[in-house]
Design an enzyme around this catalytic site. Structure first.
Site, PDB file in Angstrom:
ATOM      1  N   ASP A  72      32.429  31.560  39.662  1.00 36.78           N
ATOM      2  CA  ASP A  72      32.694  31.939  38.275  1.00 36.78           C
ATOM      3  C   ASP A  72      34.199  31.847  38.031  1.00 36.78           C
ATOM      4  O   ASP A  72      34.990  31.691  38.962  1.00 36.78           O
ATOM      5  CB  ASP A  72      32.175  33.340  37.948  1.00 36.78           C
ATOM      6  CG  ASP A  72      32.602  34.370  38.994  1.00 36.78           C
ATOM      7  OD1 ASP A  72      33.806  34.404  39.332  1.00 36.78           O
ATOM      8  OD2 ASP A  72      31.740  35.127  39.472  1.00 36.78           O
ATOM      9  N   ASP A  74      37.577  33.467  35.798  1.00 39.42           N
ATOM     10  CA  ASP A  74      38.195  34.494  34.960  1.00 39.42           C
ATOM     11  C   ASP A  74      39.464  33.916  34.350  1.00 39.42           C
ATOM     12  O   ASP A  74      40.173  33.123  34.988  1.00 39.42           O
ATOM     13  CB  ASP A  74      38.549  35.734  35.783  1.00 39.42           C
ATOM     14  CG  ASP A  74      37.311  36.434  36.341  1.00 39.42           C
ATOM     15  OD1 ASP A  74      36.231  36.267  35.753  1.00 39.42           O
ATOM     16  OD2 ASP A  74      37.432  37.117  37.372  1.00 39.42           O
ATOM     17  N   ASP A 146      45.347  43.375  43.661  1.00 39.99           N
ATOM     18  CA  ASP A 146      45.318  43.963  44.998  1.00 39.99           C
ATOM     19  C   ASP A 146      45.975  43.098  46.071  1.00 39.99           C
ATOM     20  O   ASP A 146      46.931  43.515  46.724  1.00 39.99           O
ATOM     21  CB  ASP A 146      43.877  44.319  45.389  1.00 39.99           C
ATOM     22  CG  ASP A 146      42.886  43.201  45.105  1.00 39.99           C
ATOM     23  OD1 ASP A 146      43.305  42.059  44.833  1.00 39.99           O
ATOM     24  OD2 ASP A 146      41.665  43.466  45.164  1.00 39.99           O
TER      25      ASP A 146
END
Length: 456
Positions: A72, A74, A146
């Site tokens: 996918d 983003d 992160d």
């Protein structure tokens, strides 16, 4: 108020924002815009034409760099959710804690988020971030992420990677490194400890010692994470294609013994250990081959030996096999419901697979014909084969059913003639026949004699 102000000051000091990123050209990173999905390219193009910054971000960029097809995409942008929504007819704003936009393009859905800042994040007494919904610059957005390999921004128009934290270099060096102080980042979100293990196993990266060392001592922070979120993260791990490697690493890091209920189920059952690990290896293989995987099937394997133990105990007390199995199934699932977020649909799939197992013992009459027509037959047979591979039953049983399912009519008749009868079905059938039989003639005399003996 003073405590909150001090927290902001110290957070800024601990994670300085790098304002001059490395701009890596296509000649060095090798990602061409044609490698991205058409929907991701379109979303970035429309946002940029509208006067906003827009980049494919995170895992998709990371995966393209190491040659993995992204599942996918983003997009991160300087546009607010309302501005994004205004540019795309097929889109919707979702989220309460932080609004994002889902943009639909053909069969794809692209998740679009506005650059975020982390300085004003609200935390609890453990340091865990509760609210993180402040818009910021691209540099702040990169610092909030992160791991360095997840803080990469790809511009499809210019074919340039924007790298604030040397993520491309870390990928080349096969290192998973945390952005900022690992202890602080784990306190903000303890799930990052699980994510570190999962990403390291999936990407073949070694966890940087600074990020790995605190995991064992800070594992207790996972107790403060909502059970549903932990369960979701464990599902990602189990269906990553590297579950065996991930679970081995989690055990080494001490992330079990009550901290992760699902992990306890997997790792702490001596009877079914071989069965469970065979199932996980099978799941990994299917994921890597891009085949479908079923949470119901996996949970059926993880909990089977608890059911088997309960079932055998009930049969030893004289309960009929089939009702005893259903009672054992319900008891085990009810006991796990307090720890594992198993949905009703998944529980139904699990029960279907378990309920088929004793039916494989009955290889007489029309039973085999009816069984192979069951919608769950294939899943049940796969489960049966795993039981045989683990040594629980003879491999002759799944082999017989495989031959029967693919045989012609005459071959099936021959297989039925040669098939052994079930050790459980025969006594049960005899008992049922005796109950249905009415005393008459000699049978009546026998019945009267038995009654007289009982009376004495």
């Amino acid at each position: 108020m003073i405590r909150k102000l001090l927290r902001k000051v110290f957070t800024r000091a601990a994670t300085p924002v790098q304002t001059e990123p490395a701009l890596i050209p296509v000649e060095q990173h090798g990602i061409r815009r044609e490698q991205l999905s058409p929907a991701a390219r379109k979303v970035c193009a429309v946002l940029q034409e509208g006067g906003h910054k827009a980049y494919v971000v995170g895992g998709a960029v990371r995966d393209l760099l190491i040659g993995h097809p992204p599942k996918d995409y983003d997009v991160a942008t300087s546009a607010t959710p309302e501005q994004v929504r205004a540019l795309f007819r097929r889109s919707r704003i979702i989220g309460r804690r932080f609004k994002i936009v889902h943009v639909m393009s053909g069969p794809e859905t692209i998740e679009v988020s506005t650059f975020r800042a982390s300085q004003d994040a609200e935390t609890d007494e453990h340091g865990r971030v509760l609210h993180d919904n402040v818009y910021g610059s691209q540099a702040e957005d990169a610092t909030r992420r992160d791991f360095t390999v997840n803080a990469l921004y790809y511009d499809p128009t210019q074919e340039v990677i924007v790298d604030y934290h040397h993520g491309v270099a870390d990928l080349k060096q096969k290192t998973l490194r945390m952005i900022g102080d690992p202890r602080t980042r784990y306190r903000e979100d303890p799930v990052r400890m699980l994510r570190a293990v999962r990403l390291g196993a999936k990407l073949g990266l070694s966890i940087d010692p600074a990020a790995r060392t605190p995991i064992r001592e800070m594992a207790v922070l996972l107790e403060n994470v909502p059970a549903a979120r932990l369960f979701d993260e464990m599902l990602k791990l189990l269906f990553s294609g590297y579950a065996v490697k991930c679970l081995t690493q989690l055990r080494e890091e001490g992330l079990h013994h009550g901290l992760l209920p699902l992990l306890d189920v997997i790792l702490e059952q001596p009877m079914g250990e071989r069965f469970v690990w065979l199932s996980l290896e099978n799941t990994d293989e299917r994921v890597r081959q891009d085949k479908s995987v079923s949470p119901g099937f996996l949970f059926a394997t993880l909990l089977w030996h608890e059911v088997l133990k309960n079932w055998e105990a009930r049969k030893a007390k004289g309960e009929y096999p089939q009702p005893a199995l259903f009672e054992a199934m319900d008891e085990v699932l009810d006991s796990q419901a307090r720890k594992l977020a198993i949905t009703r649909r998944i529980a139904g799939d699990i029960k279907d697979i378990w309920a088929l197992q004793p039916r494989f013992d009955k290889r007489v009459g029309k039973t085999p014909y009816r069984l192979i027509e069951q919608p769950r037959y294939r899943a049940g047979w796969d489960f049966l084969r795993l039981r045989a591979q683990s040594g629980e039953i003879s491999m002759d049983i799944p082999d017989w059913w495989d031959r029967f399912a693919h045989a012609g009519h005459e071959q099936r008749d021959a297989l039925l003639r040669d098939a052994p009868t079930s050790s459980e079905a025969a006594p049960a059938a005899k008992k049922r026949r005796r109950k249905r039989r009415k005393p008459a003639g000699a049978n009546a005399e026998a019945s009267i004699a038995t009654s007289d003996a009982n009376a004495e």
